[in-house]
Design a protein around this motif. Structure first.
Motif, PDB file in Angstrom:
ATOM      1  N   ARG A 154       0.794  -1.067   0.057  1.00 49.99           N
ATOM      2  CA  ARG A 154      -0.011  -0.048  -0.167  1.00 49.99           C
ATOM      3  C   ARG A 154       0.909   1.299   0.057  1.00 49.99           C
ATOM      4  N   LYS A 155       0.743   2.357  -1.001  1.00 49.02           N
ATOM      5  CA  LYS A 155       1.373   3.192  -1.149  1.00 49.02           C
ATOM      6  C   LYS A 155       0.719   4.596  -1.141  1.00 49.02           C
ATOM      7  N   GLN A 156       1.182   5.571  -0.714  1.00 47.62           N
ATOM      8  CA  GLN A 156       0.578   6.772  -0.728  1.00 47.62           C
ATOM      9  C   GLN A 156       1.772   7.871  -0.875  1.00 47.62           C
ATOM     10  N   TYR A 157       1.238   9.161  -1.273  1.00 47.69           N
ATOM     11  CA  TYR A 157       2.341  10.295  -1.765  1.00 47.69           C
ATOM     12  C   TYR A 157       2.033  11.241  -0.437  1.00 47.69           C
ATOM     13  N   TYR A 158       3.108  11.876  -0.008  1.00 53.23           N
ATOM     14  CA  TYR A 158       3.058  12.776   0.935  1.00 53.23           C
ATOM     15  C   TYR A 158       3.995  14.077   0.627  1.00 53.23           C
ATOM     16  N   LYS A 159       3.785  14.985   1.289  1.00 57.49           N
ATOM     17  CA  LYS A 159       4.563  16.363   1.152  1.00 57.49           C
ATOM     18  C   LYS A 159       5.595  16.491   2.346  1.00 57.49           C
ATOM     19  N   ASN A 160       6.737  16.641   1.650  1.00 55.84           N
ATOM     20  CA  ASN A 160       8.026  16.962   2.570  1.00 55.84           C
ATOM     21  C   ASN A 160       8.025  18.450   2.932  1.00 55.84           C
ATOM     22  N   THR A 161       6.979  18.987   3.709  1.00 50.85           N
ATOM     23  CA  THR A 161       6.987  20.143   4.325  1.00 50.85           C
ATOM     24  C   THR A 161       8.052  20.948   4.968  1.00 50.85           C
ATOM     25  N   GLU A 162       8.915  19.886   5.787  1.00 48.01           N
ATOM     26  CA  GLU A 162       9.906  20.287   6.675  1.00 48.01           C
ATOM     27  C   GLU A 162      11.378  20.057   5.987  1.00 48.01           C
ATOM     28  N   ASN A 163      11.103  19.797   4.642  1.00 50.57           N
ATOM     29  CA  ASN A 163      12.454  19.849   3.881  1.00 50.57           C
ATOM     30  C   ASN A 163      13.544  18.872   4.571  1.00 50.57           C
ATOM     31  N   LEU A 164      13.148  17.566   5.071  1.00 53.83           N
ATOM     32  CA  LEU A 164      13.838  16.656   5.418  1.00 53.83           C
ATOM     33  C   LEU A 164      14.817  15.862   4.595  1.00 53.83           C
ATOM     34  N   THR A 165      15.969  15.560   4.856  1.00 58.19           N
ATOM     35  CA  THR A 165      16.694  14.920   3.750  1.00 58.19           C
ATOM     36  C   THR A 165      16.331  13.571   3.981  1.00 58.19           C
ATOM     37  N   LEU A 166      15.761  13.019   3.038  1.00 55.05           N
ATOM     38  CA  LEU A 166      15.130  11.613   2.946  1.00 55.05           C
ATOM     39  C   LEU A 166      15.687  11.035   1.635  1.00 55.05           C
ATOM     40  N   SER A 167      15.755   9.632   1.960  1.00 57.24           N
ATOM     41  CA  SER A 167      16.368   8.719   1.011  1.00 57.24           C
ATOM     42  C   SER A 167      15.707   7.434   1.102  1.00 57.24           C
ATOM     43  N   ILE A 168      15.662   6.580   0.175  1.00 55.07           N
ATOM     44  CA  ILE A 168      15.001   5.325   0.106  1.00 55.07           C
ATOM     45  C   ILE A 168      15.554   4.438   1.113  1.00 55.07           C
ATOM     46  N   GLY A 169      14.544   3.957   1.721  1.00 54.74           N
ATOM     47  CA  GLY A 169      14.676   2.834   2.854  1.00 54.74           C
ATOM     48  C   GLY A 169      14.524   3.517   4.172  1.00 54.74           C
ATOM     49  N   ASP A 170      14.305   4.755   4.291  1.00 52.00           N
ATOM     50  CA  ASP A 170      14.061   5.663   5.697  1.00 52.00           C
ATOM     51  C   ASP A 170      12.617   5.445   6.327  1.00 52.00           C
ATOM     52  N   ILE A 171      12.655   5.227   7.314  1.00 52.01           N
ATOM     53  CA  ILE A 171      11.278   5.005   7.977  1.00 52.01           C
ATOM     54  C   ILE A 171      10.815   6.282   8.787  1.00 52.01           C
ATOM     55  N   VAL A 172       9.709   6.932   8.306  1.00 49.65           N
ATOM     56  CA  VAL A 172       9.136   8.022   8.667  1.00 49.65           C
ATOM     57  C   VAL A 172       7.813   8.101   9.265  1.00 49.65           C
ATOM     58  N   ALA A 173       7.384   8.994  10.201  1.00 47.38           N
ATOM     59  CA  ALA A 173       6.408   9.192  10.614  1.00 47.38           C
ATOM     60  C   ALA A 173       5.475  10.140   9.724  1.00 47.38           C
ATOM     61  N   THR A 174       4.254   9.891   9.348  1.00 45.17           N
ATOM     62  CA  THR A 174       3.450  10.665   8.508  1.00 45.17           C
ATOM     63  C   THR A 174       2.310  10.874   9.084  1.00 45.17           C
ATOM     64  N   GLN A 175       1.527  12.061   8.461  1.00 43.86           N
ATOM     65  CA  GLN A 175       0.328  12.499   9.133  1.00 43.86           C
ATOM     66  C   GLN A 175      -0.860  11.618   8.689  1.00 43.86           C
ATOM     67  N   ALA A 176      -1.821  11.566   9.655  1.00 45.08           N
ATOM     68  CA  ALA A 176      -2.829  10.399   9.470  1.00 45.08           C
ATOM     69  C   ALA A 176      -4.445  11.379   9.737  1.00 45.08           C
ATOM     70  N   LYS A 177      -5.336  10.826   9.437  1.00 43.50           N
ATOM     71  CA  LYS A 177      -6.571  11.774   9.884  1.00 43.50           C
ATOM     72  C   LYS A 177      -6.697  11.635  11.243  1.00 43.50           C
ATOM     73  N   SER A 178      -6.231  10.764  12.066  1.00 37.92           N
ATOM     74  CA  SER A 178      -6.009  10.980  13.576  1.00 37.92           C
ATOM     75  C   SER A 178      -4.885  10.174  13.977  1.00 37.92           C
ATOM     76  N   GLY A 179      -4.055  11.085  14.534  1.00 41.23           N
ATOM     77  CA  GLY A 179      -2.598  10.229  14.993  1.00 41.23           C
ATOM     78  C   GLY A 179      -1.509  10.435  13.728  1.00 41.23           C
ATOM     79  N   HIS A 180      -0.857   9.387  13.866  1.00 39.99           N
ATOM     80  CA  HIS A 180       0.335   9.393  12.842  1.00 39.99           C
ATOM     81  C   HIS A 180       0.449   7.766  12.652  1.00 39.99           C
ATOM     82  N   ASP A 181       1.222   7.914  11.209  1.00 43.20           N
ATOM     83  CA  ASP A 181       1.306   6.555  10.674  1.00 43.20           C
ATOM     84  C   ASP A 181       2.857   6.152  10.230  1.00 43.20           C
ATOM     85  N   VAL A 182       3.323   5.277  10.186  1.00 47.92           N
ATOM     86  CA  VAL A 182       4.534   4.914  10.083  1.00 47.92           C
ATOM     87  C   VAL A 182       4.855   3.942   8.843  1.00 47.92           C
TER      88      VAL A 182
END
Length: 395
Positions: free
Chosen positions: A60-88
């Motif tokens: 399952r894939k979704q597209y997110y916006k990197n508003t914090e200008n984080l230095t991300l690369s393939i394989g990084d584990i990130v915490a993303t926004q959800a409708k309630s709480g956050h997802d990983v």
């Protein structure tokens, strides 16, 4: 699919990259995309694209916006926004190729309802909570299926996915008819003590999420690279002259295999040169009916009415010529004149040129052969002794 550094251990887990299936190069994962723009630098003054592709459980894939200008690369584990709480989830694609993917899927990066933002890179605490929630999924699935059976609901719970913070569990199910699961949700909420979301998926989507090995010996196309599920009909099998056997034409989802559409266009183009099989050929010898076609060689087999055992092979060009003559009221003498040009080659009989012995050479015991040889030698000696010419030579 696997990267070059992976190898299988005793327990079936990859031990090469030590990621246990969550490959850092994203080569062992489902629906992976090769970033062929990764080594290309941006023109001067152009800012990098803020869109990021994040993968969750079972492709399952979704597209997110990197508003914090984080230095991300393939394989990084990130915490993303959800409708309630956050997802990983795990980052699977960054850069300009995300722009191409979002354009192809008609996703607008400025759509705040569908394109959420990335909070941060996941901390160790986030990963621990995420892993603990993932460990609960299999036992919960067993109980959930039993609850559905107890309530006599005609549905199959195929998968459970926890949100990254463990606050919500999504139950994926398949059903042929509409199901009233209001009572089931109450049972789930009372038993599992978490927010419940029910999501119905199709049979093909279920196979894509769970994955597996197809009859060809490779991983399922829907779980590795195929994303759009087009309708497949039995006419695709008829055009390719396949036997209409449901056991062979159906995939693991129970529907017709998606690969039946892969070569369908080539077959349809080749069939344009063929006349209709129900078109009969009028000859002076009789009426010929089509019995068989060979799409690859461009040949057709006809048999006269009343002589169904004798088939005559002609090319599609010759068949079309005969049909055009029939339209003008003319008839050819017979099909034998055309069939003589397409005589089948003689069957080549292979000989044992290597000098290998027969496979049945060990069937007979060796002792009997030795006895027979000894008996034949004794018989030859006795015959020589009885022959008077041999005795005269000795004297």
């Amino acid at each position: 699919m696997a990267c070059n550094s992976c190898s299988t251990g005793k327990d079936g887990q990859p031990k090469g990259c030590k990621n246990n299936g969550t490959c850092g190069t994203d080569s062992c994962n489902k629906l992976t995309v090769f970033d062929w723009l990764a080594n290309m630098s941006l023109p001067n003054g152009q800012e990098p694209f803020l869109g990021v592709e994040v993968r969750f459980k079972n492709g399952r894939k979704q597209y997110y916006k990197n508003t914090e200008n984080l230095t991300l690369s393939i394989g990084d584990i990130v915490a993303t926004q959800a409708k309630s709480g956050h997802d990983v989830g795990m980052v699977t694609l960054t850069g300009e190729l995300v722009r191409v993917q979002m354009k192809r899927k008609k996703v607008d990066i400025d759509d705040k309802e569908n394109v959420l933002k990335i909070y941060r890179k996941a901390s160790q605490k986030d990963i621990d909570i995420w892993s603990a929630a993932r460990d609960k999924e299999e036992p919960m699935k067993v109980k959930a299926r039993q609850f559905a059976i107890d309530l006599n609901l005609k549905m199959k719970i195929s998968d459970i996915e926890f949100q990254g913070d463990g606050s919500k569990a999504t139950f994926y199910y398949t059903a042929e008819e509409r199901v009233d699961f209001r009572e089931l949700i109450k049972v789930f909420a009372r038993e599992f003590r978490t927010r419940i979301e029910m999501k119905q998926v199709g049979f093909r989507q279920e196979a894509a999420r769970l994955g597996g090995i197809g009859s060809c010996g490779r991983e399922l196309c829907c779980s590795t690279w195929l994303t759009d599920f087009r309708s497949v009909s039995t006419s695709a099998a008829r055009y390719q002259q396949l036997s209409l056997n449901p056991l062979k034409l159906a995939g693991q989802c129970g529907k017709l295999k998606c690969c039946l559409n892969y070569e369908l266009d080539s077959y349809l183009d080749a069939l344009k040169a063929f006349p209709k099989t129900d078109k009969k050929l009028q000859t002076e010898k009789g009426i010929a009916v089509c019995q068989k076609t060979d799409i690859f060689k461009g040949l057709m087999w006809y048999a006269y009415e009343g002589e169904w055992m004798n088939w005559h092979v002609i090319s599609t060009k010759q068949a079309n010529e005969i049909i055009e003559l029939n339209k003008k009221g003319k008839k050819v003498a017979s099909l034998e004149e055309y069939a003589a040009e397409h005589q089948q080659d003689a069957i080549v009989e292979f000989e044992n040129v290597v000098g290998q012995d027969s496979l049945t050479r060990f069937d007979n015991p060796k002792g009997n052969n030795r006895r027979k040889n000894n008996k034949s030698r004794n018989r030859n000696k006795n015959r020589r002794n009885r022959n008077p010419r041999n005795n005269a030579k000795k004297d």
